[in-house]
Each structure stands twice: as C-alpha cells, then as structure tokens.
Design a protein around this motif. Sequence first.
Motif, PDB file in Angstrom:
ATOM      1  N   VAL A  24     -14.737 -37.244 -64.293  1.00  0.00           N
ATOM      2  CA  VAL A  24     -14.753 -36.199 -65.314  1.00  0.00           C
ATOM      3  C   VAL A  24     -15.979 -36.423 -66.180  1.00  0.00           C
ATOM      4  N   VAL A  25     -16.712 -35.354 -66.443  1.00  0.00           N
ATOM      5  CA  VAL A  25     -17.819 -35.400 -67.397  1.00  0.00           C
ATOM      6  C   VAL A  25     -17.431 -34.554 -68.597  1.00  0.00           C
ATOM      7  N   LEU A  26     -17.526 -35.128 -69.776  1.00  0.00           N
ATOM      8  CA  LEU A  26     -17.210 -34.399 -70.997  1.00  0.00           C
ATOM      9  C   LEU A  26     -18.491 -34.149 -71.773  1.00  0.00           C
ATOM     10  N   THR A  27     -18.781 -32.863 -72.002  1.00  0.00           N
ATOM     11  CA  THR A  27     -19.989 -32.548 -72.767  1.00  0.00           C
ATOM     12  C   THR A  27     -19.880 -33.066 -74.195  1.00  0.00           C
ATOM     13  N   HIS A  28     -18.661 -33.039 -74.746  1.00  0.00           N
ATOM     14  CA  HIS A  28     -18.392 -33.620 -76.062  1.00  0.00           C
ATOM     15  C   HIS A  28     -16.874 -33.619 -76.253  1.00  0.00           C
ATOM     16  N   LEU A  29     -16.421 -34.137 -77.377  1.00  0.00           N
ATOM     17  CA  LEU A  29     -14.988 -34.379 -77.549  1.00  0.00           C
ATOM     18  C   LEU A  29     -14.310 -33.393 -78.498  1.00  0.00           C
ATOM     19  N   HIS A  30     -14.816 -32.175 -78.628  1.00  0.00           N
ATOM     20  CA  HIS A  30     -14.068 -31.129 -79.317  1.00  0.00           C
ATOM     21  C   HIS A  30     -12.834 -30.787 -78.491  1.00  0.00           C
ATOM     22  N   MET A  31     -11.784 -30.325 -79.179  1.00  0.00           N
ATOM     23  CA  MET A  31     -10.473 -30.180 -78.526  1.00  0.00           C
ATOM     24  C   MET A  31     -10.490 -29.175 -77.383  1.00  0.00           C
ATOM     25  N   ASP A  32     -11.369 -28.164 -77.420  1.00  0.00           N
ATOM     26  CA  ASP A  32     -11.400 -27.170 -76.361  1.00  0.00           C
ATOM     27  C   ASP A  32     -12.165 -27.656 -75.132  1.00  0.00           C
TER      28      ASP A  32
ATOM     29  N   HIS B 169     -16.531 -44.312 -69.161  1.00  0.00           N
ATOM     30  CA  HIS B 169     -17.801 -44.877 -68.714  1.00  0.00           C
ATOM     31  C   HIS B 169     -18.870 -44.223 -69.583  1.00  0.00           C
ATOM     32  N   THR B 170     -19.371 -44.959 -70.543  1.00  0.00           N
ATOM     33  CA  THR B 170     -20.305 -44.401 -71.504  1.00  0.00           C
ATOM     34  C   THR B 170     -21.746 -44.621 -71.051  1.00  0.00           C
ATOM     35  N   PHE B 171     -22.618 -43.794 -71.560  1.00  0.00           N
ATOM     36  CA  PHE B 171     -24.046 -43.893 -71.254  1.00  0.00           C
ATOM     37  C   PHE B 171     -24.832 -43.603 -72.524  1.00  0.00           C
ATOM     38  N   GLU B 172     -26.076 -44.044 -72.547  1.00  0.00           N
ATOM     39  CA  GLU B 172     -26.906 -43.882 -73.748  1.00  0.00           C
ATOM     40  C   GLU B 172     -27.658 -42.557 -73.747  1.00  0.00           C
TER      41      GLU B 172
ATOM     42  N   VAL C 168     -18.818 -40.023 -70.788  1.00  0.00           N
ATOM     43  CA  VAL C 168     -19.111 -39.434 -72.097  1.00  0.00           C
ATOM     44  C   VAL C 168     -20.200 -40.280 -72.749  1.00  0.00           C
ATOM     45  N   ALA C 169     -21.047 -39.649 -73.532  1.00  0.00           N
ATOM     46  CA  ALA C 169     -22.114 -40.387 -74.201  1.00  0.00           C
ATOM     47  C   ALA C 169     -21.529 -41.400 -75.174  1.00  0.00           C
ATOM     48  N   ALA C 170     -22.126 -42.578 -75.224  1.00  0.00           N
ATOM     49  CA  ALA C 170     -21.658 -43.624 -76.139  1.00  0.00           C
ATOM     50  C   ALA C 170     -21.678 -43.128 -77.579  1.00  0.00           C
ATOM     51  N   ALA C 171     -22.694 -42.343 -77.930  1.00  0.00           N
ATOM     52  CA  ALA C 171     -22.802 -41.827 -79.293  1.00  0.00           C
ATOM     53  C   ALA C 171     -21.648 -40.898 -79.634  1.00  0.00           C
ATOM     54  N   GLU C 172     -21.105 -40.218 -78.630  1.00  0.00           N
ATOM     55  CA  GLU C 172     -19.994 -39.303 -78.858  1.00  0.00           C
ATOM     56  C   GLU C 172     -18.711 -40.071 -79.150  1.00  0.00           C
TER      57      GLU C 172
ATOM     58  N   HIS D 101     -25.129 -30.426 -81.360  1.00  0.00           N
ATOM     59  CA  HIS D 101     -23.795 -29.850 -81.607  1.00  0.00           C
ATOM     60  C   HIS D 101     -22.831 -30.937 -82.095  1.00  0.00           C
ATOM     61  N   THR D 102     -22.835 -32.055 -81.415  1.00  0.00           N
ATOM     62  CA  THR D 102     -22.243 -33.309 -81.871  1.00  0.00           C
ATOM     63  C   THR D 102     -23.250 -34.393 -81.515  1.00  0.00           C
ATOM     64  N   PRO D 103     -23.142 -35.587 -82.105  1.00  0.00           N
ATOM     65  CA  PRO D 103     -24.159 -36.604 -81.831  1.00  0.00           C
ATOM     66  C   PRO D 103     -24.302 -36.978 -80.362  1.00  0.00           C
ATOM     67  N   GLY D 104     -23.211 -36.901 -79.611  1.00  0.00           N
ATOM     68  CA  GLY D 104     -23.283 -37.256 -78.201  1.00  0.00           C
ATOM     69  C   GLY D 104     -23.176 -36.076 -77.264  1.00  0.00           C
TER      70      GLY D 104
END
Length: 294
Positions: free
Chosen positions: A111-119, A183-186, A141-145, A203-206
């Motif tokens: 799974v790839v998550l563009t960011h962690l907003h609920m939608d 699995h986070t990435f920079e 997901v990005a580590a920053a997220e 949109h969000t930091p990650g």
Amino acid sequence: MSLVDELVPSRYAVQVGDVDVMVISDGVLPITASTLATNVPPADLSAWLKDMYLPPEVTDWPLNVAVVRSGDKTILVDSGLGTEFPGFPRAGQLAARLDAAGVDAASVTDVVLTHLHMDHIGGLLVDGLRGRLRTDLRVHVAAAEAEFWEAPDFSRTVMPAPIPEVLRSTAARFLDVYRGRLHTFESDVEVAPGVVVRRTGGHTPGHSIVRVESGDDALTFAGDAVFQPGFENPSWQNGFEHDPEESTRVRLALLKELAATGEQLVATHLPFPSLCHVAEAGNAYRFVPSVWDY
C-alpha cells in the motif's frame, strides 16, 4: 442491483507500458465549497463554481484510489474514507468496489499512502477490508508524514470546525494499527518495477505522489497536489493544505512538468476516473480529459 451491474462505472483500467493501472472510485463526499479557495475573494470562487456548474455552498468531492500491478506486486494507492463517518454515506466504497473489480484484497502486496488524511487511510481501518489483508503487507509512507501526525499542526489550514480533531484521531488510530507494517522513506522509493513514490510536501509535510513509468508511457497519481480549480487557478489555496505557499509551489512545478512531458495525470479529488493531460494556458493550465478506451 449489485456493484458488478451498477449503471455508473466505478472502475477504469489503463495500461501504462507493461504496468496495469486501475482507478477505482471510493465514492464522493460533500465538502464546503469555500475550502476550495481560501485566499481569494468569495466572488471569484462563486464565479468559478458557476462556470463549472457546481453548487455554490456544498459540492461533492470525488475520491479516487488506484490499484497498480507491476511485476509480482499489486499495489493499492490510498484507501479512501472508510465507513465509520456517518456524515459521508456515499464514500467509503472501496472494499465492495475492489470485489466488483475482481481485485482480491489478499493479493495486495503493498500500500502506498500519499498522506495520512482520513479520506486516504480510512479504508484500511474497515473490518471488511483490514481483516482480509495479508500479514506481510508493506505500507509505504514518507517518514516526514508519520512524524508529523504524532503532533499535527493545523494552524495554517482553513477547515470546518470538527474536521481537524477527526483527522488527528483517525491518523493516530491508523499509526497505532499499522505501525508494525510501515516502511518509511525520506525522499523517494521504488516499490515495484517502474513504480516510484516521491515526497513533495506541501499539502502535508510528507505528502507524496506516485509515478508509473514503463516503456514510452508514464502516469502520475498526484494525490492532493492538484484539486479541480488548480489548473486554471494554481495559486488558489485549499483549506486542507497545511503549508499553503509550499502547496502552491508544488502544484505549479508538477503541472509544468506534466505539461512538458505530456504524460497522464490522476488525482484523488478530480472527477472520476480523473485521467487527464495537462496543457499550458498562458500563465495557468488546462485540464484535458483523456479519451476513454473501450
């Protein structure tokens, strides 16, 4: 009527070289129209909404996710809203629509998550989907997220009053449930042959986008980097953007890049199936829908 026989299609498949991409609609959710442009006079937004034949107060926001098959990987890009929000009864359709599209949840390797907003994460919290996922699922997901949602800052957003706390609590629950699978990435990571996730921030930091490239073809899933008004009005700020100025910079750079390459774009909140090209239009851009192949 079953989802297999539904009159309005909820899935659309496209081939990107040797990679299969299927855009799936998670449904729509009503959103306060004013959040589409928080830094312009209301009359400007009202005029745009009227020109687009959209209602002036509350408009439906499409929710698109994608399933990407490359090599031996089946990748789910975002997961929609989920079903625990009774105020949004027409969203949260992912589990049923994966079944209707013939996608077995147990076949999803990543799974790839563009960011962690609920939608974008809610679908993974639904019992009807969560319990069917494989135990070795990798969630990228990005580590920053992930770091941001430990103590999120909403000071620069312009959201309806209940939303920030719901975003906060949903992200916290998601991280609690899936932390062992993250699995986070920079900055970027290749999750399958030709499938690269790149952090954009804004949109969000990650916040991240997904680029699929194979042979001479390419497609970018842009998440929330581009909203419907953002082609003609790329400097309009969305109320859900945690860093509005950086979001504008990201949007402009992405649109310029896509206009130059001619590759296809998919984004979460563009009208389903959202496949389009980007064309320059003076100092702004045009949304050019891709011709459906059927």
